[in-house]
Design a protein around this motif. Structure first.
Motif, PDB file in Angstrom:
ATOM      1  N   SER A 308       0.825  -1.126  -0.024  1.00 33.95           N
ATOM      2  CA  SER A 308       0.015   0.008   0.102  1.00 33.95           C
ATOM      3  C   SER A 308       0.912   1.279   0.020  1.00 33.95           C
ATOM      4  O   SER A 308       2.128   1.207  -0.373  1.00 33.95           O
ATOM      5  CB  SER A 308      -0.986  -0.027   1.363  1.00 33.95           C
ATOM      6  N   CYS A 309       0.324   2.541   0.244  1.00 29.43           N
ATOM      7  CA  CYS A 309       1.061   3.675   0.405  1.00 29.43           C
ATOM      8  C   CYS A 309       0.171   4.641   1.299  1.00 29.43           C
ATOM      9  O   CYS A 309      -0.849   4.376   1.422  1.00 29.43           O
ATOM     10  CB  CYS A 309       1.323   4.117  -0.988  1.00 29.43           C
ATOM     11  N   PRO A 310       0.836   5.693   1.680  1.00 26.20           N
ATOM     12  CA  PRO A 310       0.038   6.562   2.557  1.00 26.20           C
ATOM     13  C   PRO A 310      -1.407   6.898   1.924  1.00 26.20           C
ATOM     14  O   PRO A 310      -2.313   7.137   2.761  1.00 26.20           O
ATOM     15  CB  PRO A 310       0.864   7.825   2.939  1.00 26.20           C
ATOM     16  N   GLU A 311      -1.284   7.289   0.658  1.00 23.49           N
ATOM     17  CA  GLU A 311      -2.708   7.781  -0.022  1.00 23.49           C
ATOM     18  C   GLU A 311      -3.633   6.783   0.118  1.00 23.49           C
ATOM     19  O   GLU A 311      -4.871   6.919   0.350  1.00 23.49           O
ATOM     20  CB  GLU A 311      -2.295   8.257  -1.489  1.00 23.49           C
ATOM     21  N   LEU A 312      -3.140   5.549  -0.419  1.00 30.54           N
ATOM     22  CA  LEU A 312      -4.400   4.305  -0.277  1.00 30.54           C
ATOM     23  C   LEU A 312      -4.751   4.151   1.113  1.00 30.54           C
ATOM     24  O   LEU A 312      -5.991   3.877   1.280  1.00 30.54           O
ATOM     25  CB  LEU A 312      -3.835   3.184  -0.991  1.00 30.54           C
ATOM     26  N   ASP A 313      -3.735   4.219   2.151  1.00 26.68           N
ATOM     27  CA  ASP A 313      -4.297   3.920   3.435  1.00 26.68           C
ATOM     28  C   ASP A 313      -5.151   4.718   3.916  1.00 26.68           C
ATOM     29  O   ASP A 313      -6.214   4.684   4.467  1.00 26.68           O
ATOM     30  CB  ASP A 313      -3.047   3.837   4.358  1.00 26.68           C
ATOM     31  N   PHE A 314      -4.985   6.307   3.749  1.00 23.00           N
ATOM     32  CA  PHE A 314      -5.893   7.240   4.034  1.00 23.00           C
ATOM     33  C   PHE A 314      -7.071   6.953   3.395  1.00 23.00           C
ATOM     34  O   PHE A 314      -8.302   7.130   4.122  1.00 23.00           O
ATOM     35  CB  PHE A 314      -5.183   8.549   3.592  1.00 23.00           C
ATOM     36  N   LEU A 315      -7.334   6.646   2.053  1.00 25.40           N
ATOM     37  CA  LEU A 315      -8.528   6.457   1.395  1.00 25.40           C
ATOM     38  C   LEU A 315      -9.417   5.295   2.161  1.00 25.40           C
ATOM     39  O   LEU A 315     -10.335   5.512   2.284  1.00 25.40           O
ATOM     40  CB  LEU A 315      -8.379   6.386  -0.303  1.00 25.40           C
ATOM     41  N   ALA A 316      -8.677   4.282   2.411  1.00 27.15           N
ATOM     42  CA  ALA A 316      -9.504   3.088   2.961  1.00 27.15           C
ATOM     43  C   ALA A 316      -9.993   3.495   4.307  1.00 27.15           C
ATOM     44  O   ALA A 316     -11.055   3.290   4.736  1.00 27.15           O
ATOM     45  CB  ALA A 316      -8.544   1.940   2.975  1.00 27.15           C
ATOM     46  N   GLU A 317      -9.063   4.145   5.031  1.00 26.43           N
ATOM     47  CA  GLU A 317      -9.299   4.366   6.649  1.00 26.43           C
ATOM     48  C   GLU A 317     -10.493   5.450   6.751  1.00 26.43           C
ATOM     49  O   GLU A 317     -11.647   5.257   7.409  1.00 26.43           O
ATOM     50  CB  GLU A 317      -8.129   5.047   7.383  1.00 26.43           C
ATOM     51  N   LYS A 318     -10.421   6.515   5.661  1.00 25.38           N
ATOM     52  CA  LYS A 318     -11.685   7.560   5.652  1.00 25.38           C
ATOM     53  C   LYS A 318     -12.805   6.778   5.213  1.00 25.38           C
ATOM     54  O   LYS A 318     -13.843   6.981   5.794  1.00 25.38           O
ATOM     55  CB  LYS A 318     -11.213   8.369   4.649  1.00 25.38           C
ATOM     56  N   ALA A 319     -12.769   5.657   4.126  1.00 21.62           N
ATOM     57  CA  ALA A 319     -13.976   5.011   3.850  1.00 21.62           C
ATOM     58  C   ALA A 319     -14.539   4.087   5.021  1.00 21.62           C
ATOM     59  O   ALA A 319     -15.619   4.038   5.301  1.00 21.62           O
ATOM     60  CB  ALA A 319     -13.808   4.317   2.744  1.00 21.62           C
ATOM     61  N   TRP A 320     -13.764   3.591   5.768  1.00 23.33           N
ATOM     62  CA  TRP A 320     -14.079   2.799   6.942  1.00 23.33           C
ATOM     63  C   TRP A 320     -14.593   3.602   8.038  1.00 23.33           C
ATOM     64  O   TRP A 320     -15.895   3.118   8.906  1.00 23.33           O
ATOM     65  CB  TRP A 320     -12.885   2.310   7.954  1.00 23.33           C
ATOM     66  N   GLU A 321     -14.384   4.800   8.198  1.00 24.81           N
ATOM     67  CA  GLU A 321     -15.318   6.001   9.080  1.00 24.81           C
ATOM     68  C   GLU A 321     -16.410   6.294   8.523  1.00 24.81           C
ATOM     69  O   GLU A 321     -17.215   6.721   9.324  1.00 24.81           O
ATOM     70  CB  GLU A 321     -14.153   6.971   9.439  1.00 24.81           C
ATOM     71  N   PHE A 322     -16.845   6.096   7.502  1.00 28.60           N
ATOM     72  CA  PHE A 322     -17.828   6.761   6.861  1.00 28.60           C
ATOM     73  C   PHE A 322     -19.094   5.821   7.012  1.00 28.60           C
ATOM     74  O   PHE A 322     -19.036   4.674   6.557  1.00 28.60           O
ATOM     75  CB  PHE A 322     -17.585   6.770   5.334  1.00 28.60           C
ATOM     76  N   PRO A 323     -20.096   6.179   7.700  1.00 28.44           N
ATOM     77  CA  PRO A 323     -21.283   5.367   8.034  1.00 28.44           C
ATOM     78  C   PRO A 323     -21.949   5.075   6.640  1.00 28.44           C
ATOM     79  O   PRO A 323     -21.942   5.697   5.975  1.00 28.44           O
ATOM     80  CB  PRO A 323     -22.092   6.561   8.965  1.00 28.44           C
TER      81      PRO A 323
END
Ligand code: GLA
Length: 382
Positions: A308-323
């Motif tokens: 992965s890379c910081p950008e992909l981790d960020f996008l995945a983590e933000k999506a997990w937080e999204f109800p």
């Protein structure tokens, strides 16, 4: 696109070409498992590459790329593909025909497409499969989709320098509308699994980054798996690849491998099991359980496989937080490209606004959003 391509063909070469189409692909789950003969779960999408072709009775092949607005001519009796140029994919496929002893002659070809580049939708596999489908028809070679996939894969190995697996060309060649392909990369056979997402949709978020080391890191990961197999054979003599091991073997595997190799082997072993589970959940219509596996897959790719890379981790983590989002993970080879998200259709626009804002704040570039429809595989259009 077909009529646009015909118009270009007419303008450059005249005549009435055969037109082939091959789509890009997504992968629901099963990443970095194909080159260990494991399981993957891809599907073809609505974007693709069109190839128009016609014999020209000349000592040359004349090519035109609509995307690059560029012509290219080469001698079909003696040619050498150059890495990095789009014409490599034509010569690369032709080189496969030559090596296998199939007859061919001069032709004119126009190539055009609408696959968002750099998104990880496998535009290069689609390009090879489109070219292969067109040439098979032109020269009456009657290739089946598996042969086309294998030639496309070999061409990528020899001329693009990426030791990729079979997944991308296979999905492009065999794709089926509204179905994902549960593909066993040992037998090269698949089951078509109907995908009914109801109120949900698959949304890709393109990070719009590509790290330059992606290709060499890919080959290194593959080599690390092969090294693990060599070491593990002392204890598990029956294994051909990591696919032959199960989650229940992980404790022993950990004792046998150095700490640099174990997490990588663990990813492949656990990911193969996740694919099988995911297919069962989707057969039962359990999207929630499937979404959780997507998240686990991302964590494994990021922490254990380190693709992965910081950008992909960020996008995945933000999506997990999204109800409402049921699952999100990086898709494809990694180090850039996109995430795939399982999201309620009615929340897509709110999600996009939120993600775009925070991504721009953090990385200074805007992401791109692509809603995918699972579509047909390669075919001859006319
Ligand atoms: C790239 C390769 C595939 C596969 C994926 C990772 O797309 O071309 O063969 O290995 O990465 O799953």
């Amino acid at each position: 696109m077909t009529s646009e391509l015909k118009a270009h063909f007419h303008q450059y070469f005249g005549g009435n070409p055969i037109i082939a189409f091959a789509p890009g692909r997504i992968n629901l789950i099963g990443e970095h498992t194909d080159y260990q003969e494991g399981f993957v779960f891809p599907a073809a999408v609505q974007f693709g590459i069109w190839t128009g072709v016609q014999k020209n009775e000349l000592p040359f092949c004349r090519l035109y790329s609509m995307d690059f607005e560029e012509e290219f001519t080469f001698d079909w009796k003696s040619f050498s593909p150059k890495k990095g140029h789009w014409s490599t994919y034509v010569m690369g496929f032709l080189a496969q025909l030559k090596q296998a002893g199939y007859p061919f002659e001069g032709f004119d070809m126009v190539i055009g497409g609408n696959i968002p580049l750099g998104a990880g939708l496998s535009s290069s596999a689609a390009l090879s499969v489109s070219i292969g489908t067109a040439l098979s028809q032109l020269f009456g070679l009657k290739f089946n989709p598996l042969s086309i996939s294998k030639y496309a894969q070999n061409s990528e190995h020899q001329f693009a320098g990426v030791n990729c697996g079979i997944m991308d060309p296979y999905a492009s060649a065999f794709g089926k509308k509204n179905h994902a392909l549960l593909l066993d990369c040992r037998s090269n056979q698949h089951q078509e699994i109907p995908i009914d997402l109801g109120e949900y949709s698959l949304l890709l978020v393109n990070s719009n980054v590509k790290h330059s080391l992606a290709d060499s890191a890919y080959n290194q990961r593959r080599a690390a798996c092969e090294e693990s197999v060599q070491l593990l054979r002392a204890h598990f003599p029956y294994i051909q690849t990591l696919r032959d091991l199960k989650n229940e073997n992980l404790n022993e595997v950990e004792k046998l491998l150095p700490s640099s190799l174990f997490p990588k082997a663990k990813h492949v072993i656990t990911e193969c099991e996740r694919v099988q589970l995911a297919a069962n959940y989707l057969k039962q219509g359990d999207l929630k359980a499937f979404g959780k596996l997507m998240n686990e897959s991302h964590r494994s790719l990021s922490r254990d496989y380190e693709v992965s890379c910081p950008e992909l981790d960020f996008l995945a983590e933000k999506a997990w937080e999204f109800p409402g989002v049921l699952g999100a993970r990086m898709m494809g080879g990694g180090f850039g490209g996109c995430t795939i998200n399982l999201i309620p259709i009615e929340q897509i626009s709110t999600f996009q606004n939120k993600i775009e804002q925070s991504y721009v704040e953090n990385f200074g570039v805007a992401p791109t959003f692509i809603q995918v429809k699972i579509s047909e595989g390669a075919k001859i259009m006319s």
